[in-house]
Design an enzyme around this catalytic site. Structure first.
Site, PDB file in Angstrom:
ATOM      1  N   ARG A  56       7.459 -11.752  15.176  1.00 28.83           N
ATOM      2  CA  ARG A  56       6.811 -11.276  14.333  1.00 28.83           C
ATOM      3  C   ARG A  56       5.318 -10.319  15.261  1.00 28.83           C
ATOM      4  NH1 ARG A  56       2.441 -14.653  15.135  1.00 28.83           N
ATOM      5  NH2 ARG A  56       3.157 -16.552  14.646  1.00 28.83           N
ATOM      6  N   TYR A 109      -3.349   4.314  -6.657  1.00 27.21           N
ATOM      7  CA  TYR A 109      -2.390   3.251  -6.579  1.00 27.21           C
ATOM      8  C   TYR A 109      -2.365   1.565  -7.651  1.00 27.21           C
ATOM      9  CZ  TYR A 109       2.026   0.116  -6.088  1.00 27.21           C
ATOM     10  OH  TYR A 109       3.326  -0.726  -6.546  1.00 27.21           O
ATOM     11  N   ASP A 181      -3.658   7.453   2.170  1.00 24.50           N
ATOM     12  CA  ASP A 181      -2.184   6.356   1.243  1.00 24.50           C
ATOM     13  C   ASP A 181      -1.219   7.645   1.201  1.00 24.50           C
ATOM     14  OD1 ASP A 181       0.154   5.794   0.085  1.00 24.50           O
ATOM     15  OD2 ASP A 181      -0.730   4.451  -1.151  1.00 24.50           O
ATOM     16  N   LYS A 206       9.224   3.972   0.138  1.00 27.15           N
ATOM     17  CA  LYS A 206       9.513   5.163  -1.204  1.00 27.15           C
ATOM     18  C   LYS A 206      10.511   6.261  -0.212  1.00 27.15           C
ATOM     19  CE  LYS A 206       7.246   2.760  -4.036  1.00 27.15           C
ATOM     20  NZ  LYS A 206       5.548   2.424  -3.878  1.00 27.15           N
TER      21      LYS A 206
HETATM   22  C1  LIG Z   1       4.178   2.014  -3.926  1.00 23.47           C
HETATM   23  C2  LIG Z   1       3.469   1.920  -3.574  1.00 23.47           C
HETATM   24  C3  LIG Z   1       2.438   1.549  -2.687  1.00 23.47           C
HETATM   25  C4  LIG Z   1       3.087  -0.235  -2.608  1.00 23.47           C
HETATM   26  O1  LIG Z   1       3.918  -0.424  -2.095  1.00 23.47           O
HETATM   27  P1  LIG Z   1       4.987  -1.737  -1.964  1.00 23.47           P
HETATM   28  O2  LIG Z   1       6.098  -1.182  -0.822  1.00 23.47           O
HETATM   29  O3  LIG Z   1       5.357  -1.232  -3.371  1.00 23.47           O
HETATM   30  O4  LIG Z   1       3.932  -2.923  -1.555  1.00 23.47           O
HETATM   31  C5  LIG Z   1       1.316   1.426  -2.193  1.00 23.47           C
HETATM   32  N1  LIG Z   1       1.118   2.492  -2.737  1.00 23.47           N
HETATM   33  C6  LIG Z   1       1.293   3.552  -3.369  1.00 23.47           C
HETATM   34  C7  LIG Z   1       0.701   5.230  -3.659  1.00 23.47           C
HETATM   35  C8  LIG Z   1       2.562   3.400  -4.024  1.00 23.47           C
HETATM   36  O5  LIG Z   1       3.744   4.472  -4.633  1.00 23.47           O
END
Ligand SMILES: *Cc1c(COP(=O)(O)O)cnc(C)c1O
Length: 394
Positions: A56, A109, A181, A206
């Site tokens: 962890r 998001y 982000d 993603k």
């Molecule tokens: C998908 C996404 C998230 C969240 O990510 P997870 O891996 O689904 O927890 C946060 N910000 C953006 C812009 C996203 O597309």
């Protein structure tokens, strides 16, 4: 990070990032680093603590992914988390004291919106959701002190651009830590730390992993001090990512730049089709000279305009139904950034939890579709989308 600093003759940031950990195994001389699944590590006697003790807190496979991401984003170090939302949790917990103020995009998001709103509802912090694409509104919001400013550019699903450098400067004057982000762009297109952000966060689910088979996240910090604070909180809260997920994500990351190039080739073909087809009334993509963020995208995203786009069908929800039923190759699904092309209907899928008037304010109509263009054959994608558009127009 153990990689040497780049000099004029050493490989680029991109090449070093994508090759992280190769040929570094003294035991077996394996080209690809082995995966370390062990949860724990032996002490060679009471004074013989090694580099790792418990997974962890630290894991060699996760450490390689962190190193690769820090290299690609140009940060001091990174923390790999179990999801993108765990990365948001980590940033909020690390930088927002009890009762602190967060400023976030009004169209951020959905999961980030929910986390901040729920924390505000229970009195943990205060949050202002602001249209940060509008310099006037951004400036006004940042005339009062804040602990954290969260940015997302381009936005979802209309691909609106926020000026990261300007808003970061105003956020710093307000005393805030700036977190961007960067999920929609990946470091292949945009590197927010070079624009003045303090930390970058990702849903590695993603583009970074890119194969739609791992949920993961990361936070990359410009300064070693922030990176250390983030690592401490990630361990304390138990947010760190698993070894197998890290292994798979590092494997996916190695083809990031190659994938992004094909994503872009295909995106251009799809944009050409959408712009000339009579079933389509509007196309939203930063590469289009008519897009309000076009000039900013050119400056701010040196690696390119990206492969997410949205468009509006003339016939509203009925046309949307005919379009989706007509697709053979593209899949109707949420998420983005994988090798497979996806379509989603924001009003009923990703943004369904927004009340209708909030959807309307964010420009999310019943006729709007978002597309994540994949890396299949471009001509096949065009044929599929053309057939579905023809159906939508009937
Ligand atoms: C998908 C996404 C998230 C969240 O990510 P997870 O891996 O689904 O927890 C946060 N910000 C953006 C812009 C996203 O597309």
């Amino acid at each position: 990070m153990t990689e040497p600093e780049a000099t004029s003759t050493s490989p680029s940031q991109q090449t070093r990032g994508l090759r992280t950990g190769l040929d570094r195994d003294p035991a077996k001389q394996s080209v690809v680093p082995p995966i370390h699944m062990s949860t724990n590590y032996t002490f060679r006697g009471l004074d013989g603590r090694g580099e790792f003790d418990y997974s962890r807190s630290g894991n060699p496979t996760r450490a390689l992914l962190a190193e690769a991401l820090a290299t690609l984003e140009g940060g001091a170090d990174a923390v790999v988390t179990a999801s993108g939302m765990a990365a948001v949790t980590l940033v909020v917990n690390t930088f927002v004291p009890a009762g602190g103020r967060v400023v976030a995009p009004h169209d951020c998001y959905g999961g980030s919106w929910r986390q901040l709103q729920w924390l505000a509802d229970k009195g943990a912090l205060s949050v202002d959701f602001v249209d940060l694409t509008d310099p006037e509104q951004a400036r006004r919001a940042l005339q009062s002190p804040a602990s954290l400013v969260l940015l997302e550019s381009p936005s979802n699903p209309l691909l609106r651009l926020t000026d990261i450098a300007s808003v970061s400067a105003w956020a710093h004057e307000a005393g805030a830590v700036v977190a961007v982000d960067n999920t929609f762009c990946s470091p292949a297109l945009q590197r927010p730390l070079e624009l003045g952000a303090d930390v970058v966060l990702h849903s590695t689910t993603k583009f970074i992993n890119g194969h739609s088979d791992v949920v993961g996240g990361a936070v990359i910090a410009a300064s070693a001090a922030h990176a250390e604070e983030l690592a401490g909180w990630a361990n304390c809260l138990g947010l760190t990512g698993g070894a197998l997920d890290s292994y798979l994500t590092l494997r996916g990351l190695r083809t990031l730049d190659a994938r992004v190039r094909v994503h872009w080739e295909n995106t251009q073909q799809i944009l050409d089709l959408l712009r000339e087809h009579p079933a389509v009334t509007a196309v939203h993509h930063p590469s289009l000279p008519t897009h309000p963020g076009h000039a900013l995208a050119r400056r701010q995203q040196p690696g390119g305009f990206g492969s997410l786009l949205s468009f509006e069908l003339a016939g509203g929800i009925d046309a949307v139904r005919r379009f989706c039923d007509g697709l053979q190759l593209l899949l109707l699904a949420e998420s983005l950034g994988g090798i497979e092309s996806l379509v989603c209907h924001p009003a009923s899928m990703t943004h369904a939890s927004m009340p209708p008037h909030v959807q309307q304010a964010a420009g999310i109509t019943q006729g709007l579709l978002r597309m994540s263009v994949g890396i299949e054959g471009g001509d096949d994608l065009v044929a599929d989308v053309r057939a579905a558009l023809d159906r939508a127009a009937q």
